[in-house]
Design a protein around this motif. Structure first.
Motif, short mmCIF file in Angstrom:
data_model
loop_
_atom_site.label_atom_id
_atom_site.label_comp_id
_atom_site.label_asym_id
_atom_site.label_seq_id
_atom_site.Cartn_x
_atom_site.Cartn_y
_atom_site.Cartn_z
N ILE A 44 -7.51 13.84 17.40
CA ILE A 44 -6.63 13.05 18.25
C ILE A 44 -5.66 12.26 17.38
CG2 ILE A 44 -6.53 11.24 20.01
CD1 ILE A 44 -9.37 12.05 20.82
N ASP A 45 -4.38 12.28 17.77
CA ASP A 45 -3.38 11.53 17.02
C ASP A 45 -3.53 10.05 17.33
OD1 ASP A 45 -1.28 10.86 15.46
OD2 ASP A 45 0.26 11.79 16.69
N LYS A 46 -4.11 9.32 16.40
CA LYS A 46 -4.41 7.91 16.64
C LYS A 46 -3.90 7.07 15.48
CE LYS A 46 -8.91 8.17 14.42
NZ LYS A 46 -10.36 7.95 14.53
N ASN A 47 -3.91 5.79 15.68
CA ASN A 47 -3.53 4.85 14.64
C ASN A 47 -4.78 4.46 13.86
OD1 ASN A 47 -2.05 3.05 13.12
ND2 ASN A 47 -2.23 1.39 14.61
N SER A 48 -4.83 4.81 12.58
CA SER A 48 -6.03 4.52 11.78
C SER A 48 -5.64 3.75 10.52
CB SER A 48 -6.75 5.83 11.42
OG SER A 48 -5.91 6.68 10.65
N GLN A 49 -6.63 3.50 9.67
CA GLN A 49 -6.44 2.63 8.50
C GLN A 49 -5.38 3.16 7.55
OE1 GLN A 49 -9.84 2.42 5.94
NE2 GLN A 49 -9.03 0.75 4.69
N LYS A 50 -4.58 2.24 7.03
CA LYS A 50 -3.59 2.53 6.02
C LYS A 50 -3.87 1.64 4.81
CE LYS A 50 -0.29 3.27 9.79
NZ LYS A 50 -1.31 2.94 10.83
N ALA A 51 -3.30 1.98 3.67
CA ALA A 51 -3.41 1.08 2.53
C ALA A 51 -2.57 -0.17 2.79
CB ALA A 51 -2.95 1.77 1.26
N PHE A 52 -3.05 -1.30 2.29
CA PHE A 52 -2.43 -2.59 2.60
C PHE A 52 -1.87 -3.22 1.34
CE2 PHE A 52 -2.81 -7.26 3.27
CZ PHE A 52 -1.95 -7.38 4.36
N GLY A 53 -0.59 -3.62 1.39
CA GLY A 53 0.05 -4.22 0.22
C GLY A 53 0.37 -5.68 0.37
N GLY A 54 0.13 -6.24 1.56
CA GLY A 54 0.41 -7.66 1.78
C GLY A 54 1.89 -7.96 1.86
N ASP A 55 2.21 -9.22 2.02
CA ASP A 55 3.62 -9.58 2.22
C ASP A 55 4.44 -9.39 0.96
OD1 ASP A 55 2.63 -11.68 0.74
OD2 ASP A 55 3.10 -13.23 2.22
N GLU A 56 3.80 -9.24 -0.20
CA GLU A 56 4.52 -8.96 -1.45
C GLU A 56 4.66 -7.46 -1.70
OE1 GLU A 56 5.99 -11.17 -3.46
OE2 GLU A 56 5.44 -12.75 -2.01
N LEU A 57 4.05 -6.66 -0.83
CA LEU A 57 4.09 -5.19 -0.94
C LEU A 57 3.64 -4.73 -2.33
CD1 LEU A 57 7.40 -4.34 0.96
CD2 LEU A 57 5.06 -4.18 1.80
N VAL A 58 2.50 -5.24 -2.77
CA VAL A 58 1.91 -4.81 -4.04
C VAL A 58 0.73 -3.91 -3.73
CG1 VAL A 58 0.77 -5.54 -6.16
CG2 VAL A 58 2.65 -6.90 -5.21
N PHE A 59 0.85 -2.64 -4.09
CA PHE A 59 -0.19 -1.66 -3.85
C PHE A 59 -0.78 -1.26 -5.20
CE2 PHE A 59 2.67 -1.53 -0.29
CZ PHE A 59 1.89 -1.27 0.81
N ASP A 60 -1.82 -1.95 -5.60
CA ASP A 60 -2.42 -1.77 -6.93
C ASP A 60 -3.92 -1.68 -6.76
OD1 ASP A 60 -2.91 -1.63 -9.62
OD2 ASP A 60 -2.47 -3.74 -10.03
N TYR A 61 -4.47 -0.47 -6.84
CA TYR A 61 -5.88 -0.25 -6.53
C TYR A 61 -6.57 0.54 -7.63
CZ TYR A 61 -4.38 -1.74 -1.92
OH TYR A 61 -3.85 -2.45 -0.88
#
Length: 380
Positions: A44-61
């Protein structure tokens, strides 16, 4: 390495996280791409978890490839996919896959096309395994890329970490939208054109990842990290002792049909010959997103541009020879250089698609593709 504002300001004027320049997503979603997980294998086409970068848009994992399950490093995988697919959006825009030709965007900025069709990417998708795919509807409806875990060995491997497979799949959307126009979905549905589609996707994956250390006789084993060997019958290689596939290799039983991946191997090896003919004179760009495209650009840049141009002028459901002829014509229309013209013909002729090659014919219980190795008189 952390990339700061890596977007192209022409292709993505509001960046990768905004469609209007006013509101910004703090996750792996934006004007061009939406990346989310499908850990429960839902269809089913649903809204699921995405990576989160916060208000600074920092995606460092952190990434731990020894983890038993790919879900353990979801945020890192989602970030990789978001960056690469947005980069592909911007790179293909440079080569002419823009709003007019049905590219994938929410906001088309008044430049034509339908809009409201960012690519939805489902990663770590438990609805399947050991594969990936890309479904392309008409312009105005979002394509969907599915990247499945590879589970045949332990620990599992995540296809979301293999840039080559994402270039391959995204490129299916590009060739599908351009060929015949973005309002059609059936112009790569014949056996030969479906095989061409596989070959183009491999070609783009190779041409975009080349660097100055590569040489003509390098062997390219598609998706090797995922498969442990390769996903093709032979390495893609200009050396005919390593890969001897030709136009005749397309021959098949009249009771069967041309298998798309096998046909794609023939096509990508022909394109690889053309690519290296270009590179031997014009060298290699380590980053095809950089610089303007001119008749003196690097060989892989020239090859990508000419193939994209050819997609726009070839017929719906082209044959191998029609696709070849479109490449010849595309070069004349854009650059009109004798050396490029002859590099194209010499590349195709080496793989049996010379000037006198003809469509297949039935011989007994076989559909036979007959090789021709002749080049035009002006190239001799």
């Amino acid at each position: 390495m952390l990339y700061v504002d890596p977007y192209d300001k022409t292709a993505s004027p509001f960046g990768w996280h905004s469609s209007d320049g006013k509101t910004f997503s703090e996750e792996t979603s934006g004007n061009n791409i939406i990346v989310q997980e499908n850990h429960d294998g839902s269809e089913i086409d649903k809204n699921s978890q995405k990576a989160f970068g916060g208000d600074e848009l920092v995606f460092d994992y952190q990434l731990d490839l020894d983890s038993a399950n790919v879900e353990d490093y979801f945020q890192a995988s989602a970030t990789n996919v978001f960056v690469l697919t947005n980069k592909l959006h911007d790179v293909y825009y440079k080569f002419g896959f823009n709003e007019q030709f049905g590219n994938f965007q929410v906001n088309n900025f008044g430049k034509g096309g339908a809009g409201n069709d960012p690519v939805k990417v489902l990663i770590q998708d438990r609805s399947g395994s050991n594969n990936a795919n890309f479904a392309t509807p008409v312009d105005g409806y979002s394509p969907k890329m599915r990247l499945y875990p590879f589970t045949s060995k332990k620990p599992e491997k995540d296809s979301a970490l293999v840039n080559q497979i994402m270039i391959h799949e995204y490129s299916h959307g590009v060739t599908q939208r351009i060929t015949g126009g973005p309002d059609k979905t059936s112009c790569l549905s014949s056996d030969e054109s479906n095989a061409l589609s596989e070959g183009w996707s491999d070609f783009f994956a190779i041409a975009m990842e080349l660097n100055s250390t590569n040489t003509r006789n390098d062997s390219f084993k598609m998706f090797e990290w995922l498969y442990g060997d390769m996903a093709r019958s032979k390495p893609i290689c200009s050396d005919t002792n390593v890969n001897d596939l030709t136009y005749n290799s397309l021959s098949y039983s009249s009771k069967g049909r041309l298998e798309c991946h096998m046909g794609g191997e023939v096509w990508v090896n022909a394109l690889n010959e053309v690519l290296w003919n270009f590179i031997e004179k014009y060298k290699i760009s380590n980053d095809v997103s950089e610089g303007e495209i001119t008749s003196n650009s690097e060989g892989n840049v020239l090859a990508i541009q000419i193939v994209i141009d050819a997609l726009k002028i070839q017929p719906c459901n082209p044959t191998f020879l029609e696709a070849r002829d479109a490449i010849v014509l595309a070069q004349k229309q854009r650059f009109n250089k004798k050396d490029l013209h002859c590099f194209i013909w010499k590349g195709f002729a080496k793989r049996g698609m010379g000037v006198n090659a003809k469509p297949p014919s039935q011989e007994g219980d076989q559909i036979v593709y007959t090789n021709d190795f002749e080049i035009p008189e002006e190239c001799q």
